[in-house]
Design a protein around this motif. Structure first.
Motif, short mmCIF file in Angstrom:
data_model
loop_
_atom_site.label_atom_id
_atom_site.label_comp_id
_atom_site.label_asym_id
_atom_site.label_seq_id
_atom_site.Cartn_x
_atom_site.Cartn_y
_atom_site.Cartn_z
N PHE A 116 0.81 -1.21 0.00
CA PHE A 116 0.00 0.00 0.00
C PHE A 116 0.85 1.27 0.00
CE2 PHE A 116 -3.47 -2.67 2.25
CZ PHE A 116 -3.88 -3.19 1.04
N CYS A 117 2.01 1.23 0.66
CA CYS A 117 2.94 2.38 0.59
C CYS A 117 3.38 2.60 -0.85
CB CYS A 117 4.17 2.14 1.46
SG CYS A 117 4.04 2.77 3.13
N ASN A 118 3.71 1.52 -1.53
CA ASN A 118 4.15 1.64 -2.92
C ASN A 118 3.02 2.17 -3.82
OD1 ASN A 118 6.89 0.84 -2.76
ND2 ASN A 118 6.24 -1.28 -2.51
N ILE A 119 1.80 1.73 -3.60
CA ILE A 119 0.67 2.21 -4.39
C ILE A 119 0.43 3.70 -4.11
CG2 ILE A 119 -1.82 2.02 -4.78
CD1 ILE A 119 -1.51 -1.03 -4.23
N ALA A 120 0.55 4.09 -2.83
CA ALA A 120 0.38 5.51 -2.46
C ALA A 120 1.45 6.36 -3.14
CB ALA A 120 0.44 5.67 -0.95
N MET A 121 2.66 5.84 -3.23
CA MET A 121 3.74 6.57 -3.91
C MET A 121 3.42 6.78 -5.39
SD MET A 121 7.22 5.06 -2.36
CE MET A 121 7.59 5.16 -0.64
N LEU A 122 2.86 5.76 -6.02
CA LEU A 122 2.45 5.90 -7.42
C LEU A 122 1.37 6.98 -7.55
CD1 LEU A 122 2.26 2.16 -8.57
CD2 LEU A 122 3.95 3.87 -9.26
N GLY A 123 0.46 7.00 -6.60
CA GLY A 123 -0.57 8.03 -6.60
C GLY A 123 0.02 9.43 -6.48
N LEU A 124 1.01 9.59 -5.58
CA LEU A 124 1.66 10.90 -5.44
C LEU A 124 2.41 11.29 -6.71
CD1 LEU A 124 3.06 10.84 -1.78
CD2 LEU A 124 1.10 12.13 -2.67
N GLU A 125 3.09 10.30 -7.33
CA GLU A 125 3.83 10.59 -8.57
C GLU A 125 2.90 11.11 -9.66
OE1 GLU A 125 5.92 7.09 -9.84
OE2 GLU A 125 7.40 7.24 -8.24
N LYS A 126 1.68 10.57 -9.71
CA LYS A 126 0.73 10.95 -10.76
C LYS A 126 -0.22 12.06 -10.32
CE LYS A 126 0.92 6.43 -12.90
NZ LYS A 126 0.20 5.25 -13.35
N ASN A 127 0.07 12.67 -9.16
CA ASN A 127 -0.78 13.72 -8.59
C ASN A 127 -2.22 13.24 -8.37
OD1 ASN A 127 1.34 15.58 -8.48
ND2 ASN A 127 0.97 16.19 -10.60
N ASP A 128 -2.38 11.94 -8.16
CA ASP A 128 -3.68 11.36 -7.83
C ASP A 128 -3.75 11.31 -6.30
OD1 ASP A 128 -5.99 9.92 -7.45
OD2 ASP A 128 -5.48 8.33 -8.89
N TYR A 129 -4.08 12.45 -5.71
CA TYR A 129 -4.02 12.59 -4.26
C TYR A 129 -5.08 11.77 -3.53
CZ TYR A 129 -0.78 16.27 -5.51
OH TYR A 129 0.26 16.96 -6.04
N GLU A 130 -6.21 11.55 -4.18
CA GLU A 130 -7.25 10.72 -3.57
C GLU A 130 -6.76 9.28 -3.42
OE1 GLU A 130 -11.85 9.28 -4.31
OE2 GLU A 130 -11.09 10.99 -5.44
N LYS A 131 -6.14 8.76 -4.47
CA LYS A 131 -5.60 7.40 -4.42
C LYS A 131 -4.49 7.32 -3.38
CE LYS A 131 -3.55 3.86 -7.39
NZ LYS A 131 -3.22 3.52 -8.79
N ALA A 132 -3.59 8.29 -3.37
CA ALA A 132 -2.49 8.30 -2.41
C ALA A 132 -3.04 8.31 -0.99
CB ALA A 132 -1.58 9.50 -2.64
N SER A 133 -4.02 9.16 -0.74
CA SER A 133 -4.61 9.27 0.60
C SER A 133 -5.28 7.96 1.02
CB SER A 133 -5.61 10.41 0.63
OG SER A 133 -6.17 10.53 1.91
#
Length: 183
Positions: free
Chosen positions: A34-51
């Protein structure tokens, strides 16, 4: 039955039939995933997914923290570590800061860094890379968990797509003073 329902049913059965040690390892693997998935979300500026995924990691760390037995002195040490990780996760979620999330992931992985990485020689003639040493992430074979117990366990995936996964061994770092071997 559609594949997504079959996969969901399998996962549910796997969780419902898992031993406490298997559940602990599933949670540990989930925190890293889940940390890795959140990092992908941050990289793509998908803040909802990251959160969403940062909160999942927070829930796992909170679960680990809730299982600490404070009659053992080391529980206080682990509580401090878990509290620090939770603080990092909250900060990374508020600030949308990749470096803070990476620090949280590094703290989670500090159980034993060498378990998760192995040096490997990489070559790619098409890119003019003849021989380069790289660190490759691997699944853990031995996991030391910060809990108290009297038994170790081992299992290996033998069905599904990942039939060649390594066996996994889960050991409690501390053992109870009671009889360990049931002979």
């Amino acid at each position: 039955m559609p594949p997504t329902n079959a996969a969901s049913l399998y996962q549910g059965t796997k969780i419902n039939t898992a031993s406490p040690a298997e559940l602990t390892l599933m949670l540990y693997d989930g925190a890293i995933k889940f940390c890795n998935i959140a990092m992908l979300g941050l990289e793509k500026n998908d803040y909802e997914k990251a959160s969403t995924y940062i909160i999942k990691v927070q829930n796992i760390i909170t679960e680990f923290r809730s299982t600490l037995d404070f009659k053992y002195a080391t529980a206080k040490d682990f509580d401090v570590i878990y509290e620090y990780i939770l603080g990092l996760l909250v900060q990374s979620n508020i600030k949308k800061d990749m470096s803070i999330l990476e620090e949280a992931l590094n703290q989670i992985r500090k159980v034993d860094f060498s378990v998760f990485y192995r040096e490997e020689i990489f070559s790619d003639p098409a890119r003019d890379i003849n021989r380069e040493n790289i660190m490759k992430e691997i699944l853990p074979d031995f996991i030391l968990m910060p809990n108290v117990g009297t038994k170790a366990m081992m299992w290996q995936e033998t069905a599904g797509v990942k039939r060649a996964t390594p066996g996994r061994f889960l050991f409690p770092i501390f053992t109870a003073a009671r009889k360990i071997w049931n002979l």
